[in-house]
Write a protein that holds these residues in place. Structure first.
Motif, short mmCIF file in Angstrom:
data_model
loop_
_atom_site.label_atom_id
_atom_site.label_comp_id
_atom_site.label_asym_id
_atom_site.label_seq_id
_atom_site.Cartn_x
_atom_site.Cartn_y
_atom_site.Cartn_z
N GLU A 105 0.82 -1.22 0.00
CA GLU A 105 0.00 0.00 0.00
C GLU A 105 0.86 1.28 0.00
OE1 GLU A 105 -3.15 -0.06 2.87
OE2 GLU A 105 -3.85 -2.03 2.20
N LYS A 106 2.08 1.15 -0.51
CA LYS A 106 2.96 2.31 -0.64
C LYS A 106 2.74 2.92 -2.03
CE LYS A 106 7.68 3.90 -0.31
NZ LYS A 106 9.07 3.59 -0.04
N THR A 107 2.65 4.25 -2.08
CA THR A 107 2.42 4.93 -3.35
C THR A 107 3.76 5.40 -3.92
OG1 THR A 107 0.23 5.64 -2.67
CG2 THR A 107 1.25 6.87 -4.46
N TYR A 108 3.94 5.14 -5.21
CA TYR A 108 5.15 5.55 -5.92
C TYR A 108 4.76 6.60 -6.96
CZ TYR A 108 7.28 1.46 -3.82
OH TYR A 108 7.75 0.53 -2.93
N VAL A 109 5.61 7.60 -7.13
CA VAL A 109 5.39 8.64 -8.13
C VAL A 109 6.42 8.44 -9.22
CG1 VAL A 109 5.39 11.13 -8.57
CG2 VAL A 109 4.51 10.25 -6.40
N PHE A 110 5.94 8.38 -10.46
CA PHE A 110 6.80 8.19 -11.62
C PHE A 110 6.78 9.45 -12.47
CE2 PHE A 110 4.80 3.91 -10.90
CZ PHE A 110 5.88 3.33 -10.28
N ARG A 111 7.96 9.90 -12.90
CA ARG A 111 8.08 11.07 -13.78
C ARG A 111 8.77 10.62 -15.06
NH1 ARG A 111 8.71 12.86 -8.76
NH2 ARG A 111 7.49 14.67 -8.11
N SER A 112 8.17 10.96 -16.18
CA SER A 112 8.75 10.56 -17.47
C SER A 112 9.82 11.55 -17.89
CB SER A 112 7.66 10.51 -18.55
OG SER A 112 7.24 11.81 -18.90
N HIS A 113 10.64 11.11 -18.83
CA HIS A 113 11.50 12.04 -19.54
C HIS A 113 10.58 12.84 -20.46
CE1 HIS A 113 14.54 8.96 -18.45
NE2 HIS A 113 15.29 10.02 -18.30
N PRO A 114 11.04 13.94 -21.04
CA PRO A 114 10.18 14.64 -21.99
C PRO A 114 9.80 13.73 -23.16
CG PRO A 114 12.00 16.03 -21.35
CD PRO A 114 12.28 14.67 -20.77
N LEU A 115 8.49 13.55 -23.36
CA LEU A 115 7.98 12.69 -24.42
C LEU A 115 7.59 13.52 -25.62
CD1 LEU A 115 5.66 10.36 -22.31
CD2 LEU A 115 7.93 9.84 -23.17
N ASP A 116 7.86 13.00 -26.82
CA ASP A 116 7.51 13.70 -28.05
C ASP A 116 6.15 13.26 -28.58
OD1 ASP A 116 9.84 15.17 -28.17
OD2 ASP A 116 10.93 13.58 -29.20
N GLN A 117 5.25 12.92 -27.71
CA GLN A 117 3.93 12.49 -28.12
C GLN A 117 2.99 13.69 -28.15
OE1 GLN A 117 3.16 9.39 -29.00
NE2 GLN A 117 5.21 8.65 -28.58
N PRO A 118 2.01 13.69 -29.05
CA PRO A 118 1.03 14.76 -28.99
C PRO A 118 0.23 14.65 -27.70
CG PRO A 118 0.44 13.13 -30.65
CD PRO A 118 1.78 12.75 -30.12
N PRO A 119 -0.26 15.77 -27.18
CA PRO A 119 -0.94 15.74 -25.89
C PRO A 119 -2.22 14.90 -25.89
CG PRO A 119 -0.48 17.99 -26.56
CD PRO A 119 -0.11 17.11 -27.69
N ALA A 120 -2.84 14.67 -27.04
CA ALA A 120 -4.13 14.00 -27.09
C ALA A 120 -4.14 12.61 -26.45
CB ALA A 120 -4.64 13.94 -28.52
N PRO A 121 -3.17 11.72 -26.72
CA PRO A 121 -3.30 10.37 -26.17
C PRO A 121 -3.25 10.32 -24.65
CG PRO A 121 -1.56 10.43 -27.82
CD PRO A 121 -2.02 11.83 -27.59
N TYR A 122 -2.61 11.26 -24.03
CA TYR A 122 -2.46 11.23 -22.59
C TYR A 122 -3.26 12.37 -21.97
CZ TYR A 122 1.56 8.44 -23.96
OH TYR A 122 2.38 7.51 -24.53
N GLN A 123 -4.10 12.02 -21.02
CA GLN A 123 -4.87 13.03 -20.31
C GLN A 123 -4.82 12.70 -18.83
OE1 GLN A 123 -8.81 13.20 -21.92
NE2 GLN A 123 -8.12 13.60 -23.99
N GLU A 124 -4.99 13.72 -18.01
CA GLU A 124 -5.02 13.49 -16.57
C GLU A 124 -6.14 12.53 -16.24
OE1 GLU A 124 -4.89 16.99 -14.13
OE2 GLU A 124 -3.37 17.91 -15.39
N ASN A 125 -5.94 11.75 -15.20
CA ASN A 125 -6.87 10.74 -14.69
C ASN A 125 -6.96 9.49 -15.56
OD1 ASN A 125 -7.53 12.35 -12.44
ND2 ASN A 125 -8.98 13.49 -13.69
#
Length: 159
Positions: A105-125
């Motif tokens: 039950e430990k929460t981990y935070v992951f940060r990506s490197h800068p991605l060259d993907q258009p913003p559309a495929p990824y959205q918050e939540n």
């Protein structure tokens, strides 16, 4: 004059050392990516935030040149339809995602490197695939980064 010779040798040695350090870091990153691709556990992390990055000056100049080259040459030429228009330049972004280990039950935070993907495929939540080290979840890579990395670098174990 001997001090000039010594200075040149020192500068050359510093350049050689810098190249060796960068090569070593690249090698370590390649081996870690390969290891995670073979042994990592795939988890679904919840996207917490998206951080768009401003394009660098060379990228802005390239984007402006692409926009100018796609502009009509004369007023007699009809404007192109939206479907015929060249795709908009992709915006680089950093993804911050969270995953909670169901066992600890430990929460981990992951940060990506800068991605060259258009913003559309990824959205918050939304959810995104992250490959983690099963023993040390602090070692991780986003599946999108891993796929891009594996496509760009052909490597074999031990390379």
């Amino acid at each position: 004059m001997p001090w000039l010779f010594i200075l040149i040798i020192v500068v050359v040695l510093l350049i050689v050392i810098a190249i060796l350090v960068l090569s070593g870091l690249s090698y370590i990153e390649r081996q870690e990516m390969y290891w995670l691709s073979q042994n990592g556990t795939l988890v679904q992390a919840h996207i917490h935030a998206l951080y768009p990055l401003q394009p660098t000056a060379p990228q802005r100049a390239q984007n402006e040149a692409e926009e100018l080259s796609s502009a009509p040459e004369s007023p007699d030429v009809p404007e192109t339809l939206a479907s015929d228009a060249p795709p908009a330049p992709s915006m680089r972004q950093i993804i911050v995602a969270e995953w909670t280990d169901p066992l600890t039950e430990k929460t981990y935070v992951f940060r990506s490197h800068p991605l060259d993907q258009p913003p559309a495929p990824y959205q918050e939540n939304d959810f995104i695939s992250v490959r983690i080290d099963p023993v040390r979840p602090q070692r991780y890579t986003f599946e999108a980064e891993l796929n891009t990395y594996l496509q760009k670098h052909s490597f074999r174990p031990g390379d």
